[in-house]
Design a protein around this motif. Structure first.
Motif, short mmCIF file in Angstrom:
data_model
loop_
_atom_site.label_atom_id
_atom_site.label_comp_id
_atom_site.label_asym_id
_atom_site.label_seq_id
_atom_site.Cartn_x
_atom_site.Cartn_y
_atom_site.Cartn_z
N VAL A 57 90.87 -9.02 76.31
CA VAL A 57 90.66 -10.45 76.54
C VAL A 57 90.37 -10.67 78.04
N GLY A 58 89.26 -11.37 78.33
CA GLY A 58 88.84 -11.54 79.73
C GLY A 58 88.35 -10.21 80.26
N CYS A 59 87.51 -9.55 79.49
CA CYS A 59 87.12 -8.15 79.79
C CYS A 59 86.17 -8.05 80.98
N GLY A 60 85.59 -9.18 81.43
CA GLY A 60 84.71 -9.15 82.59
C GLY A 60 83.55 -8.20 82.38
N ASN A 61 83.28 -7.34 83.39
CA ASN A 61 82.14 -6.44 83.30
C ASN A 61 82.44 -5.15 82.53
N GLY A 62 83.57 -5.13 81.84
CA GLY A 62 83.81 -4.06 80.87
C GLY A 62 84.36 -2.76 81.44
N LYS A 63 85.03 -2.86 82.60
CA LYS A 63 85.58 -1.64 83.21
C LYS A 63 86.50 -0.90 82.23
N TYR A 64 87.36 -1.64 81.54
CA TYR A 64 88.31 -1.01 80.61
C TYR A 64 87.65 -0.69 79.27
N VAL A 65 86.81 -1.63 78.79
CA VAL A 65 86.13 -1.42 77.50
C VAL A 65 85.36 -0.10 77.52
N THR A 66 84.57 0.09 78.56
CA THR A 66 83.70 1.27 78.66
C THR A 66 84.52 2.56 78.67
N ARG A 67 85.57 2.57 79.47
CA ARG A 67 86.37 3.78 79.61
C ARG A 67 87.13 4.10 78.31
N ILE A 68 87.69 3.05 77.67
CA ILE A 68 88.46 3.31 76.44
C ILE A 68 87.52 3.80 75.34
N ARG A 69 86.34 3.15 75.24
CA ARG A 69 85.39 3.60 74.20
C ARG A 69 85.00 5.06 74.42
N ALA A 70 84.84 5.46 75.69
CA ALA A 70 84.43 6.84 75.98
C ALA A 70 85.54 7.83 75.65
N GLN A 71 86.78 7.46 75.95
CA GLN A 71 87.86 8.44 75.80
C GLN A 71 88.64 8.31 74.50
N ARG A 72 88.51 7.16 73.83
CA ARG A 72 89.21 6.99 72.54
C ARG A 72 88.23 6.44 71.51
N PRO A 73 87.23 7.27 71.11
CA PRO A 73 86.24 6.78 70.14
C PRO A 73 86.85 6.42 68.79
N ASP A 74 88.10 6.81 68.56
CA ASP A 74 88.77 6.45 67.31
C ASP A 74 89.19 4.98 67.29
N LEU A 75 89.24 4.34 68.45
CA LEU A 75 89.66 2.93 68.52
C LEU A 75 88.43 2.03 68.49
N THR A 76 88.58 0.84 67.90
CA THR A 76 87.51 -0.18 67.97
C THR A 76 87.89 -1.14 69.08
N VAL A 77 87.11 -1.13 70.16
CA VAL A 77 87.45 -1.97 71.31
C VAL A 77 86.51 -3.17 71.33
N ILE A 78 87.09 -4.36 71.25
CA ILE A 78 86.29 -5.59 71.25
C ILE A 78 86.50 -6.30 72.59
N GLY A 79 85.41 -6.47 73.34
CA GLY A 79 85.48 -7.18 74.62
C GLY A 79 85.34 -8.66 74.37
N MET A 80 86.21 -9.45 74.99
CA MET A 80 86.13 -10.92 74.84
C MET A 80 86.18 -11.55 76.22
N ASP A 81 85.36 -12.55 76.42
CA ASP A 81 85.37 -13.24 77.71
C ASP A 81 84.87 -14.66 77.53
N ILE A 82 85.31 -15.53 78.43
CA ILE A 82 84.88 -16.93 78.36
C ILE A 82 83.45 -17.09 78.86
N SER A 83 82.97 -16.07 79.60
CA SER A 83 81.61 -16.14 80.15
C SER A 83 80.65 -15.28 79.32
N ALA A 84 79.64 -15.94 78.74
CA ALA A 84 78.63 -15.18 77.99
C ALA A 84 77.84 -14.31 78.96
N GLY A 85 77.61 -14.80 80.17
CA GLY A 85 76.79 -14.08 81.15
C GLY A 85 77.35 -12.72 81.50
#
Ligand SMILES: C[S@@+](CC[C@H](N)C(=O)[O-])C[C@H]1O[C@@H](n2cnc3c(N)ncnc32)[C@H](O)[C@@H]1O
Length: 267
Positions: A57-85
């Motif tokens: 939640v509030g994932c911003g530019n995806g620093k955590y999303v990107t790293r978790i997806r790379a190292q834990r492909p077994d997890l489904t990581v959904i990035g959410m943010d108030i800014s579409a941009g």
């Protein structure tokens, strides 16, 4: 004394985080910090071992999303943010969402991240209730923020530059994002909703030998320039000059950081 309001959704979505520019400038200052702390690595160490959904939640530019997806492909990581941009640079699945009204079912997430974002939320209780609602029994919540005295040298630098510009002893406050959910207050707030709240303190010292990384950091608060009580660009120029003089005199400028990660479990 109260600083500018840093919770306006319009300012957050359309200016402060309309793209990743300002956030990236702030993040890059930590390149000069020692020790370096690998925050995504710490988050990875505390994620559940089983397969499941992680909401950032509030994932911003995806620093955590990107790293978790790379190292834990077994997890489904959904990035959410108030800014579409800011989400345009984060790969799917992502959703434009307000922390206070998460588009997710009850008990669906094995983990919820709220990294350096709860201080931007207008109604903290609404956001924390939402996180508790979507979290599975046994799920984990990982949040992060900074202490009230984090980067205090920047308060002095901005205050004295602003006082010079105004020609008075009055020192307008630097914008401090974390004050609405500081590391000092966060554990008690989180204990209202979650169990086993633990704080991992991440102290460090940033050392720079040229003004620009610090000026880029201060400039990243431009979205709130109208409410700082002093002309923003003139104050930045004065801060640059002061910093240059301090570095000439001392050889370097040091900034003490007091950030931390909060680890909690579902009640
Ligand atoms: C300081 S950035 C942190 C980004 C990321 N979590 C990190 O630590 O790198 C704060 C992010 O929270 C988002 N944000 C602010 N208020 C929000 C809200 N009420 N709901 C969802 N996201 C929000 C902002 O748009 C921004 O991308």
């Amino acid at each position: 004394m109260k600083g500018p309001d840093t919770t306006s959704r319009a300012v957050l979505a359309e200016s402060a985080y309309s793209d990743e520019r300002h956030l990236a400038a702030r993040q890059s200052l930590y390149g000069w910090q020692r020790p370096r702390h690998d925050l995504p690595g710490i988050v990875l160490d505390h994620l559940p071992v089983e397969v499941g959904v992680v909401l950032d939640v509030g994932c911003g530019n995806g620093k955590y999303v990107t790293r978790i997806r790379a190292q834990r492909p077994d997890l489904t990581v959904i990035g959410m943010d108030i800014s579409a941009g800011i989400l345009t640079g984060v790969g799917p699945p992502v959703a434009v969402a307000d922390a206070a009204a998460l588009p997710a079912a009850d008990d669906c997430a094995a983990a919820v991240l709220a990294m350096h974002m709860l201080y931007h939320v207008t109604d903290l209780n609404a956001a924390l209730s939402e996180v508790a609602r979507v979290l599975k029994p046994g799920g984990v919540v990982i949040a992060s923020t900074n202490a009230r005295d984090d980067k205090r040298e920047l308060d002095d630098l901005w205050g004295s530059a602003a006082a010079d510009v105004l020609g008075t002893d009055h020192r307008p406050l630097r914008i401090s994002l974390s004050s609405g959910f500081s590391l000092d207050d966060a554990p008690d707030l989180l204990r209202t909703y979650f169990a086993d709240v633990r704080v991992v303190e991440l102290p460090g010292v940033i050392t720079v030998t040229e003004p620009e990384p610090v000026i880029a950091h201060l400039a990243s608060y431009r979205a709130w320039a109208d409410s700082v009580g002093v002309p923003f660009d003139v104050t930045l120029d004065r801060a640059r000059q002061r910093l240059h003089e301090l570095i000439e005199r001392d050889g370097a400028f040091h900034i003490h950081c007091r950030g931390g990660i909060l680890l909690c479990t579902a009640r």
